[in-house]
Design an enzyme around this catalytic site. Structure first.
Site, PDB file in Angstrom:
ATOM      1  N   HIS A 122      35.589  47.258  32.305  1.00 37.30           N
ATOM      2  CA  HIS A 122      35.916  48.668  32.572  1.00 37.30           C
ATOM      3  C   HIS A 122      34.793  49.617  32.180  1.00 37.30           C
ATOM      4  CE1 HIS A 122      39.919  47.600  33.742  1.00 37.30           C
ATOM      5  NE2 HIS A 122      40.266  47.179  32.540  1.00 37.30           N
ATOM      6  N   ASP A 159      41.073  39.430  36.442  1.00 42.25           N
ATOM      7  CA  ASP A 159      41.868  40.237  35.510  1.00 42.25           C
ATOM      8  C   ASP A 159      42.897  41.050  36.304  1.00 42.25           C
ATOM      9  OD1 ASP A 159      41.360  41.442  32.426  1.00 42.25           O
ATOM     10  OD2 ASP A 159      42.326  42.851  33.791  1.00 42.25           O
ATOM     11  N   HIS A 161      43.832  44.066  35.799  1.00 40.57           N
ATOM     12  CA  HIS A 161      43.359  45.437  35.979  1.00 40.57           C
ATOM     13  C   HIS A 161      42.031  45.408  36.742  1.00 40.57           C
ATOM     14  CE1 HIS A 161      45.876  45.606  32.291  1.00 40.57           C
ATOM     15  NE2 HIS A 161      46.297  46.727  32.847  1.00 40.57           N
ATOM     16  N   ASP A 243      45.614  38.592  31.879  1.00 37.42           N
ATOM     17  CA  ASP A 243      46.757  39.495  31.822  1.00 37.42           C
ATOM     18  C   ASP A 243      47.543  39.546  33.125  1.00 37.42           C
ATOM     19  OD1 ASP A 243      44.459  40.644  32.822  1.00 37.42           O
ATOM     20  OD2 ASP A 243      44.517  42.404  31.536  1.00 37.42           O
TER      21      ASP A 243
END
Length: 308
Positions: A122, A159, A161, A243
């Site tokens: 990120h 991931d 996200h 996740d």
């Protein structure tokens, strides 16, 4: 040939406030789960500033140094914190992926897994966010391209996200193919299919909340794997976030532990076909401790079984 596990105790010194999901226990559970495996254990070096500056400006590094607290925490954004040990941990995390690239491209190991924190995907060019300080996967890709002289590197990010930071850092890089799957809608809100990079070299594959194995396999078999074959990377870098697991508290995809084994095995087969089996994987998310440990172990076990 073997699999390298690259980590450092400094990554345990990145301490977040009580109740924060990106906590020390994540790495502790992973290292315990990987303990029985036959891996080449490697101490992560500190990344050189030149490695960081391949993807982040000097002003950003200066800002992080100023934000690094002598005690307690400094808050970088709504969910990103630094403790006194965080900057060293981030340098070790970046150093781990650089060392992994060096080892894999140097023929020391078949592949490598960087068990590190803070995560990285990120972190944008000059913005720390989403628990991340340095863009580790993008940094590894640029190291392979610029330092080792590769022509084509692929980054695959599973991931839950979207890796907005990796996308930002590689947006203008025609030598890097970025493939990401992510739940949508979900924070950070990016990752639409029309976000395809300055050179059409980014493939975003949004997955609806509640999606499981069938939807994931359809996306990878129908879109990701053909793109990888067409691109013919000389190295594959994995942003390994766990996740998307059905037990994770921060999202709502329904992947099981064996789904992470499947996607890893398929990427290993493609790496064998395309780039002499060369893979460097780095830890991203995953916040249910038991699910994280189990999925990470499944991922690394498949790396150890990878064909050359």
């Amino acid at each position: 040939m073997t699999t390298a596990l690259i980590t450092h105790a400094d990554c345990l010194n990145h301490v977040t406030p009580e109740g924060h999901p990106e906590r020390v226990a994540r790495l502790e559970h992973i290292l315990h789960a990987l303990e029985p495996l036959d891996l080449k254990r490697v101490t992560a070096p500190m990344a050189a500033e030149d490695d960081i500056l391949r993807v982040h400006p000097a002003s950003y590094l200066s800002d992080l140094r100023k934000a690094s607290p002598a005690e307690g925490w400094s808050q970088i954004d709504g969910d990103t914190f630094m403790s006194p040990g965080s900057l060293d941990a981030a340098f070790r995390a970046a150093g781990a992926v650089v060392r992994g690239v060096d080892m894999v491209l140097g023929g020391e190991v078949q592949n490598a897994f960087a068990a590190v924190r803070p995560p990285g995907h990120h972190a944008e060019t000059d913005t720390a966010m989403g628990f991340c300080l340095f863009g580790n996967a993008a940094l590894a890709a640029k190291h392979a391209l610029d330092h080792h002289g590769l022509s084509r590197v692929a980054v695959v990010d599973f991931d839950v996200h979207h890796g907005n930071g990796t996308q930002d850092l590689l947006w203008d890089e025609p030598r890097a193919l970025l493939i990401t799957s992510q739940q949508m809608p979900l924070w950070p809100g990016s990752g639409r299919p029309d976000e395809d990079g300055a050179h059409g070299q980014i493939l975003n594959m949004p997955l609806a909340p509640g999606s499981g194995r069938a939807e994931m396999q359809a996306a990878y078999e129908g879109q990701a794997f053909p793109r990888l074959r067409a691109f013919k990377p000389e190295l594959i870098i994995i942003s390994a976030g766990f996740d998307a697991h059905q037990d994770d508290p921060l999202a709502s995809l329904n992947w099981a532990t064996e789904d992470f084994a499947w996607i890893t095995a398929e990427l290993c087969k493609l790496a064998s076909e395309l780039c002499q089996g060369r893979i460097v994987s780095t830890l991203e998310g995953g916040y249910d401790l038991n699910a994280l440990a189990a999925a990470t172990r499944a991922h690394v076990e498949e790396l150890t079984k990878a064909p050359a």
